[in-house]
Design an enzyme around this catalytic site. Sequence first.
Site, PDB file in Angstrom:
ATOM      1  N   LYS A 206       0.861  -1.183   0.000  1.00  0.00           N
ATOM      2  CA  LYS A 206       0.000   0.000   0.000  1.00  0.00           C
ATOM      3  C   LYS A 206       0.895   1.230   0.000  1.00  0.00           C
ATOM      4  O   LYS A 206       1.686   1.433   0.930  1.00  0.00           O
ATOM      5  CB  LYS A 206      -0.902  -0.022   1.233  1.00  0.00           C
ATOM      6  CG  LYS A 206      -1.784   1.211   1.334  1.00  0.00           C
ATOM      7  CD  LYS A 206      -2.760   1.099   2.488  1.00  0.00           C
ATOM      8  CE  LYS A 206      -3.537   2.385   2.665  1.00  0.00           C
ATOM      9  NZ  LYS A 206      -4.475   2.307   3.788  1.00  0.00           N
ATOM     10  N   LYS A 259      -2.110  -1.521  -3.945  1.00  0.00           N
ATOM     11  CA  LYS A 259      -2.969  -0.337  -3.905  1.00  0.00           C
ATOM     12  C   LYS A 259      -2.122   0.913  -3.975  1.00  0.00           C
ATOM     13  O   LYS A 259      -1.129   0.965  -3.255  1.00  0.00           O
ATOM     14  CB  LYS A 259      -3.744  -0.392  -2.590  1.00  0.00           C
ATOM     15  CG  LYS A 259      -4.607   0.793  -2.305  1.00  0.00           C
ATOM     16  CD  LYS A 259      -5.185   0.643  -0.930  1.00  0.00           C
ATOM     17  CE  LYS A 259      -5.869   1.941  -0.577  1.00  0.00           C
ATOM     18  NZ  LYS A 259      -6.184   2.036   0.802  1.00  0.00           N
TER      19      LYS A 259
HETATM   20  C1  PBG Z   1      -7.297   3.370   5.583  1.00  0.00           C
HETATM   21  C2  PBG Z   1      -7.527   3.266   4.119  1.00  0.00           C
HETATM   22  C3  PBG Z   1      -7.310   4.231   3.107  1.00  0.00           C
HETATM   23  C4  PBG Z   1      -7.838   3.694   1.939  1.00  0.00           C
HETATM   24  C5  PBG Z   1      -8.310   2.419   2.246  1.00  0.00           C
HETATM   25  N1  PBG Z   1      -8.095   2.171   3.599  1.00  0.00           N
HETATM   26  C6  PBG Z   1      -6.819   5.614   3.143  1.00  0.00           C
HETATM   27  C7  PBG Z   1      -5.505   5.957   3.667  1.00  0.00           C
HETATM   28  O1  PBG Z   1      -4.600   5.139   3.786  1.00  0.00           O
HETATM   29  O2  PBG Z   1      -5.387   7.137   4.000  1.00  0.00           O
HETATM   30  C8  PBG Z   1      -7.873   4.390   0.616  1.00  0.00           C
HETATM   31  C9  PBG Z   1      -8.911   3.912  -0.335  1.00  0.00           C
HETATM   32  C10 PBG Z   1      -9.220   4.835  -1.442  1.00  0.00           C
HETATM   33  O3  PBG Z   1      -8.573   5.881  -1.655  1.00  0.00           O
HETATM   34  O4  PBG Z   1     -10.181   4.525  -2.167  1.00  0.00           O
HETATM   35  N2  PBG Z   1      -6.007   3.225   6.023  1.00  0.00           N
END
Ligand code: PBG
Length: 335
Positions: A206, A259
């Site tokens: 991520k 992601k």
């Molecule tokens: C929470 C999380 C995030 C997303 C999914 N789970 C945001 C972040 O890390 O700030 C992002 C999903 C999206 O942008 O559609 N940690």
Amino acid sequence: MTALALPNFIEGMTIRPRRLRRAAALRDLVAEHRVSPGDLVLPLFVKEGLTDPVPVASMPGVVQHTRDSLRKAAARAAEAGVGGLILFGIPAAKDAHGSGADDSDGVVQRSLRDLVSDVGDACVIVADLCLCEYTDHGHCGLLAPDGTVAEEATLDRYRSVAVSQAAAGAHVIAPSGMMDGQVGAIRDALDLAGLTGTAILAYSAKYASAFYGPFRQAAESAPAFGDRSAYQQSPANSDEALREVELDLAEGADAVMVKPALGYLDVVRRVADAVRVPVAVYQVSGEYAMVEAAAARGWLDRRRAIAESLLSIRRAGADLVLTYWAVEAAEELLR
Ligand code: PBG
């Protein structure tokens, strides 16, 4: 590779790749990749205390649900054949510990019970596990006095959240906080609680991405100070993604995630080639917002852009795709 090396003229015979592109039925017959409704996972937001759904300004078509409207959205997704739902909760009150996250009567736990009983036979019910929607500072873990994330204390919170989500019926727990050791900690806690059948979909690779902006509006989870670069990955790296994936598998992840999607399809391909577990890819909020915004101005053919982006993600090696377009894709675009 050998195909590329072929001359286009062999002993008087001309090779004509376009023969297979002449008609729609032919193109369809020889398609290497497809997207099916069952490959898609729909992210859903539920907010405590709402009486009506609230539109998310930067994500046209996406809302923060009430407990009731969430059930209706889930039923429609199930009806359309969408393979899974991933739930994000926004509590009425936030604090430094993210107390709402593991409340057995919390907004996510209650809605997980609803969704599992309503559509749990047709759809996989996934619980996103993070603290950023529940902490008043908006970071994904507990903070030490110096403002950095306190990892051990955070893992203890994650253990408890995982058990409460699994006890509420979640089929899959998806930890998204990017703390080292989070998968092992959660697996351990689930097993100790006798929840050995609950699977873990790890947000393994991520990235610290600008494309999460609209999500943070939807989940009310923007960090109050600083950013997430000290726990999420640098966009400069892809070897590092493979290390993260390896670690998560060693800690007991059942499936892994990359992601965002579009800027990271090289990472998706590398991960898909390296592992023998399902690879999930999250087409994130900013990817959704970009296409919606351009299409609203008439600058893009919206339906084609959506279908093409989903297909590209599958072609890169994704087995399943998390996308805000899951229902529309299942109902219309993939038919
Ligand atoms: C929470 C999380 C995030 C997303 C999914 N789970 C945001 C972040 O890390 O700030 C992002 C999903 C999206 O942008 O559609 N940690």
